[in-house]
Design an enzyme around this catalytic site. Structure first.
Site, PDB file in Angstrom:
ATOM      1  N   CYS A 183      36.460 -24.110  53.563  1.00  0.00           N
ATOM      2  CA  CYS A 183      36.411 -23.364  54.717  1.00  0.00           C
ATOM      3  C   CYS A 183      36.580 -22.019  54.945  1.00  0.00           C
ATOM      4  CB  CYS A 183      37.674 -24.144  55.543  1.00  0.00           C
ATOM      5  SG  CYS A 183      38.262 -23.604  57.343  1.00  0.00           S
ATOM      6  N   CYS A 231      40.696 -21.238  56.975  1.00  0.00           N
ATOM      7  CA  CYS A 231      41.873 -21.414  56.230  1.00  0.00           C
ATOM      8  C   CYS A 231      41.788 -21.574  54.554  1.00  0.00           C
ATOM      9  CB  CYS A 231      42.369 -22.564  56.563  1.00  0.00           C
ATOM     10  SG  CYS A 231      41.508 -24.212  56.097  1.00  0.00           S
ATOM     11  N   CYS A 291      34.441 -40.323  43.849  1.00  0.00           N
ATOM     12  CA  CYS A 291      35.489 -40.054  44.932  1.00  0.00           C
ATOM     13  C   CYS A 291      36.298 -41.347  44.467  1.00  0.00           C
ATOM     14  CB  CYS A 291      34.728 -40.206  46.427  1.00  0.00           C
ATOM     15  SG  CYS A 291      34.079 -38.496  46.921  1.00  0.00           S
ATOM     16  N   CYS A 311      46.838 -21.430  26.858  1.00  0.00           N
ATOM     17  CA  CYS A 311      46.148 -21.810  25.835  1.00  0.00           C
ATOM     18  C   CYS A 311      46.798 -22.850  25.088  1.00  0.00           C
ATOM     19  CB  CYS A 311      45.979 -20.533  25.066  1.00  0.00           C
ATOM     20  SG  CYS A 311      45.016 -20.620  23.355  1.00  0.00           S
ATOM     21  N   CYS A 369      47.531 -27.480  17.178  1.00  0.00           N
ATOM     22  CA  CYS A 369      46.988 -27.750  18.325  1.00  0.00           C
ATOM     23  C   CYS A 369      48.260 -28.136  19.391  1.00  0.00           C
ATOM     24  CB  CYS A 369      46.224 -28.669  18.533  1.00  0.00           C
ATOM     25  SG  CYS A 369      45.508 -29.434  20.048  1.00  0.00           S
ATOM     26  N   CYS A 389      41.168 -34.396  19.403  1.00  0.00           N
ATOM     27  CA  CYS A 389      42.211 -34.755  20.077  1.00  0.00           C
ATOM     28  C   CYS A 389      41.738 -35.218  21.501  1.00  0.00           C
ATOM     29  CB  CYS A 389      43.274 -33.872  19.899  1.00  0.00           C
ATOM     30  SG  CYS A 389      43.054 -32.118  20.569  1.00  0.00           S
TER      31      CYS A 389
END
Length: 497
Positions: free
Chosen positions: A246, A249, A267, A307, A327, A344
């Site tokens: 929009c 807004c 959806c 990160c 990680c 992973c």
């Protein structure tokens, strides 16, 4: 970036349908990177077929007056063609989602049946069963003929009962849904029938707003902006699950479902995922603290950047110096991840689970859900932390400009890198609900491969953005290009078109 995708109520904008309303500035959320889809194109140049953007989508933001004018134009044209009143034409349009070509085709083949299907004319059999009477079928009072009102179905009720019926429904927020009071009669009341029955101007104003809401929501090319108290309407040529924003807004949402944009997940799937997350939130509470134990020394650590590549030095009690390079998601050695495939990010299914007990299957189902939920939540957390990095970059650019160390344009690429990082990570976050509900097979393997490639390049980009001073502009922009290409490739192959 917030992941709250609960849609606003349909009539949340009802108090703001004022054609003369003035735009108000919205307070900027410090946790968001505003407009991260804009302003990065020059730093991520595309060539040939790679220039295709699967998210490209044309839309127009309409004011209340503009959208009302569009609706009235369709209505007037159809009323003249069908030779019906404007109010009846609107009900026909609502019934067929304002698809005028389909309406005209149906009218050409069977004009009477069109009005029956639109619930503005009764079937001939029901019409024949109605008998004339001077009694109101609701209050059972004897009423003069001039005080009896009926729709095309000829079900007669006194004016007083009609007034109460319409008043109660409009107070409850009903617009085009006001219908005949007779049992099993589904005929809708045209607006020119209802307006004279409403006792006050305040109620008539409410009815106008509810009608407008229903007209827009039934139109296949229009959507109300879900932003709080925003009267804008989004118009598209072809309705799809695409990102729209929009211009009043700045609310960003999916055009098709009016919830927060969720590519590549469709959806229905994202709705199912969010419902599951809400239902299982207590089960997953223990991971929401975002703390883990270091795999090398077992001390409790918390990630303070977006990160997922953890790299730090620490000193033991005996003053020995050690380093950790792992990680955040799987706590594995960072060097083993490689640049091509992030193990992973892929859940390893148990092929023998179908032969095990129900309790074992339930544990496996929970394990799988938590695997995907943790990664979904982690990327949301990274987005919030990287928004803080974005703010620091802006402050650093401002400081350099003030100290005559170049112009704002000279350092714009740093801000664009942070924006692109948010754009890519946002897409990556929504790949996890998609993967969770995917059936096992070759297509899922391809998706997981592309997801892993995207994740690897995003982490490389995040590392470089957080340490931008250590990398030259060319290196950073090259990483931006690679990350965006990974993102576009995944969306091109898996985003619902």
């Amino acid at each position: 970036m917030s992941v709250d995708m609960n849609s606003q109520g349909s009539d949340s904008n009802e108090e703001d349908y004022d054609p003369n309303c003035e735009e108000e500035e919205e307070d900027e959320d410090p946790g968001d990177i505003e407009d991260y889809y804009d302003g990065v194109a020059n730093d991520v140049e595309q060539q040939g077929a790679d220039a295709f953007d699967p998210e490209e989508y044309q839309f127009t933001c309409l004011t209340y007056k503009e959208s009302e004018s569009t609706l009235n134009e369709h209505m007037a044209s159809l009323a003249a063609t069908l030779k019906v009143s404007h109010a009846v034409a609107k009900l026909v349009l609502v019934s067929f989602h304002w698809q005028i070509s389909e309406i005209l085709e149906r009218h050409k083949s069977n004009a009477a049946q069109l009005l029956v299907e639109a619930r503005v004319q009764p079937t001939s059999s029901k019409h024949a069963m109605v008998h004339s009477s001077h009694h109101c079928a609701v209050c059972m009072q004897f009423v003069r003929k001039e005080n009896l009102l009926s729709l095309a179905c000829q079900h007669q009720f006194c004016r007083s009962c009609w007034e109460q019926h319409c008043t109660v429904l409009v107070k409850d927020g009903v617009g085009v849904g006001v219908s005949c009071m007779a049992q099993d009669c589904l005929l809708r009341t045209p607006e020119d029938f209802v307006f004279p029955l409403l006792p006050s101007e305040e109620l008539k104003d409410k009815y106008r707003r509810y009608l407008f809401r229903d007209y827009v929501e039934s139109h296949y090319q229009l959507q109300l902006c879900p932003g709080a108290d925003c009267p804008m309407v989004i118009q598209v040529q072809e309705p799809k699950a695409r990102r729209v924003q929009c211009n009043r807004c700045n609310e960003v949402f999916c055009f098709k479902c009016r919830q927060m944009y969720h590519a590549p997940t469709d959806c229905a799937t994202i709705r199912k995922w969010l419902t599951k997350c809400a239902d299982d939130s207590e089960t997953a509470n223990y991971i929401s603290a975002h703390t883990k134990d270091c795999p090398k020394c077992n001390i409790c650590i918390e990630k303070n950047g977006g990160c997922n590549h953890m790299c730090f030095l620490y000193i033991t009690v005996g003053f020995s110096l050690f380093s950790a390079d792992f990680c955040w998601m799987c706590l594995g050695d960072w060097k083993t991840h490689g640049s091509e495939y992030y193990e992973c990010s892929r859940y390893k299914e148990n092929p023998d689970i179908v032969n095990q007990s129900q309790q074992a299957q339930a544990r496996e189902a929970l394990k799988k859900y938590l695997f995907y939920f943790e990664r979904w939540e982690n990327h949301n957390k990274s987005l919030q932390l990287e928004a803080q990095t974005y703010q620091r970059i802006q402050e650093k650019i401002q400081e350099r400009v003030m100290n005559n160390l170049g112009t704002w344009i000279d350092w714009q690429y740093l801000q664009n890198a942070a924006k692109l990082l948010a754009k890519c990570r946002y897409t990556l976050q929504y790949t996890y609900p998609y993967a969770y509900y995917m059936e096992s097979g070759p297509r899922k393997k391809l998706f997981e491969y592309q997801q892993a490639q995207l994740e690897a390049e995003i982490e490389n980009l995040s590392w470089k953005v957080e340490r931008a001073d250590s990398y030259d502009r060319g290196d950073l922009e090259n990483q931006m290009h690679i990350a965006e290409q990974r993102r576009r490739t995944l969306l091109k192959d898996f985003h619902d078109t």
